[in-house]
Design an enzyme around this catalytic site. Structure first.
Site: not given
Ligand code: DQA
Length: 149
Positions: A23, A75, A88, A99, A102, A112
């Site tokens: 990250y 995120n 929802d 959306e 990183l 993922r």
């Protein structure tokens, strides 16, 4: 002035210290400051919320319409992969959601690769570190300028 909401999901408060090889060393405060600076240049106000709690993020999404946000940059972190409640909530509101991630979630662990929110967002930007947020912001700036033209 147009307003946008930037929502950060679980564990993103630890950015900078958390798995820096994945990250990076940029903190959440750094990211937020970069967003504020660019948004200000474009005449846009940015609000921020980080939460480790699914319901808090659901509430924030639900409230996005009445609070007058033009866009949400989200995120959803780990919730991306399994939160039907967040999906929802996005589907329930008319505010467009971008959306962001990183890391490039598609080249990481199998679990993922799937985002349950992707089908209900405008689009996904992943893999560019803090620049994923900045790229989303550029989309917002362009769309808002087009809407005014
Ligand atoms: C993340 C990717 C998710 O898989 C992970 O759970 C996160 C962060 C990213 O920004 O790369 O917490 O959303």
């Amino acid at each position: 002035m147009e307003k946008i909401l930037v929502l950060h999901g679980p564990n993103l408060n630890l950015l900078g210290k958390r798995e820096p090889e994945i990250y990076g060393r940029t903190t959440l405060a750094d990211i937020n400051a970069m967003i504020v600076a660019r948004a200000k240049e474009a005449g846009i106000e940015a609000d921020f919320l980080q939460s480790n709690h699914e319901g808090v993020l659901v509430d924030a999404l639900q409230e996005a319409t009445e609070k007058g946000y033009a866009f949400v940059i989200l995120n959803a972190a780990a919730f991306t992969h399994y939160s039907i409640a967040i999906r929802d909530a996005i589907a329930a509101i008319s505010v467009p959601v971008i959306e962001v991630h990183l890391s490039n979630i598609h080249r990481r662990e199998e679990f993922r690769h799937h985002s349950v929110i992707s089908p209900v967002v405008m689009g996904q930007i992943a893999g560019f570190g803090a620049d994923s947020y900045m790229a989303a912001l550029e989309v917002v700036i362009r769309r808002l300028a087009e809407a005014k033209a």
